[in-house]
Design a protein around this motif. Structure first.
Motif, mmCIF file in Angstrom:
data_model
loop_
_atom_site.group_PDB
_atom_site.id
_atom_site.type_symbol
_atom_site.label_atom_id
_atom_site.label_comp_id
_atom_site.label_asym_id
_atom_site.label_seq_id
_atom_site.Cartn_x
_atom_site.Cartn_y
_atom_site.Cartn_z
ATOM 1 N N GLU A 105 58.246 28.175 -15.288
ATOM 2 C CA GLU A 105 58.060 29.122 -16.465
ATOM 3 C C GLU A 105 58.656 30.262 -16.133
ATOM 4 O O GLU A 105 59.060 30.998 -17.057
ATOM 5 C CB GLU A 105 56.514 29.176 -16.261
ATOM 6 N N GLU A 108 61.980 29.665 -18.029
ATOM 7 C CA GLU A 108 61.910 29.728 -19.283
ATOM 8 C C GLU A 108 61.691 30.904 -19.879
ATOM 9 O O GLU A 108 62.076 31.318 -20.965
ATOM 10 C CB GLU A 108 60.554 28.717 -19.674
ATOM 11 N N THR A 112 64.028 32.883 -22.485
ATOM 12 C CA THR A 112 63.318 33.452 -23.862
ATOM 13 C C THR A 112 63.653 34.791 -24.027
ATOM 14 O O THR A 112 64.024 35.302 -25.061
ATOM 15 C CB THR A 112 61.958 32.896 -23.953
ATOM 16 N N ARG A 187 54.876 29.770 -26.976
ATOM 17 C CA ARG A 187 55.035 30.016 -25.510
ATOM 18 C C ARG A 187 53.838 30.913 -25.362
ATOM 19 O O ARG A 187 53.741 31.645 -24.085
ATOM 20 C CB ARG A 187 56.214 30.494 -25.171
#
Length: 192
Positions: A105, A108, A112, A187
């Motif tokens: 995460e 990620e 992002t 998200r």
């Protein structure tokens, strides 16, 4: 070519027989001594800003996005506009302390963050990194956090070096709102 005022502000450093003192000029920053001494640093999870921020509402804590294991927050003392930090909720000091899910995460969220900042502000590049331990420059060494600092061509100038001033084109709350609006909704995890 240096001016008379520049020459006057330089401090002569004695030679060390051709070593670093003859190559490097020195910029003295005595205001950083409090940071080096660790003055005002958190002493545990009870006063750790990265543990307290998730308990705040997004606007108050400058939280841009919340995930299951990680959150994105604006740096209160940014190096550049849009300077984000990606932070695990768990109070751990070292990257090796993260679980596989936290590492995934964190990655990620980093991707992002880069996409969102590029879309919103057209950043030309990024400095991405984390300082592991106080000797490596971690301001809050007990709680791991990764910096995502947007960069633009020509974003370095005399203001921070000579004027000890950062020029930011937008207040943090407005930057947070803009980035949060563009963060993919898929998200975001609702606040507890």
């Amino acid at each position: 070519m240096s001016t008379d005022s520049e020459e006057a502000s330089r401090i002569a450093v004695s030679s060390d027989d051709g070593g670093p003192a003859t190559v490097f000029e020195h910029l003295w920053t005595p205001y950083r001594m409090a940071y080096i001494r660790g003055e005002g640093k958190p002493t545990g999870a009870h006063d750790c800003p990265f543990c307290l921020i998730p308990q705040m509402d997004d606007e108050e804590g400058l939280v841009v996005a919340r995930g299951e294991h990680v959150f994105a927050v604006l740096n209160l003392y940014p190096y550049n506009a849009g300077h984000l930090m990606l932070v695990p909720y768990r109070h751990v000091p070292d990257y090796t302390d993260l679980t596989a899910a936290e590492v995934a995460e964190l990655g990620e969220f980093t991707q992002t963050a880069m996409r969102v900042v590029r879309a919103v502000s057209g950043a030309h590049g990024f400095n991405i990194g984390m300082n592991q331990g106080s000797v490596a420059g971690a301001g809050i060494a007990d709680h791991l956090h990764q910096h995502a600092v947007p960069r633009w061509g020509g974003d370095t100038n005399f203001m921070p070096v000579i004027g000890l001033t950062r020029v930011l084109p937008q207040v943090l709350r407005e930057t947070r709102e803009l980035l949060a609006q563009h963060w993919p909704d898929g998200r975001r995890v609702p606040e507890a």
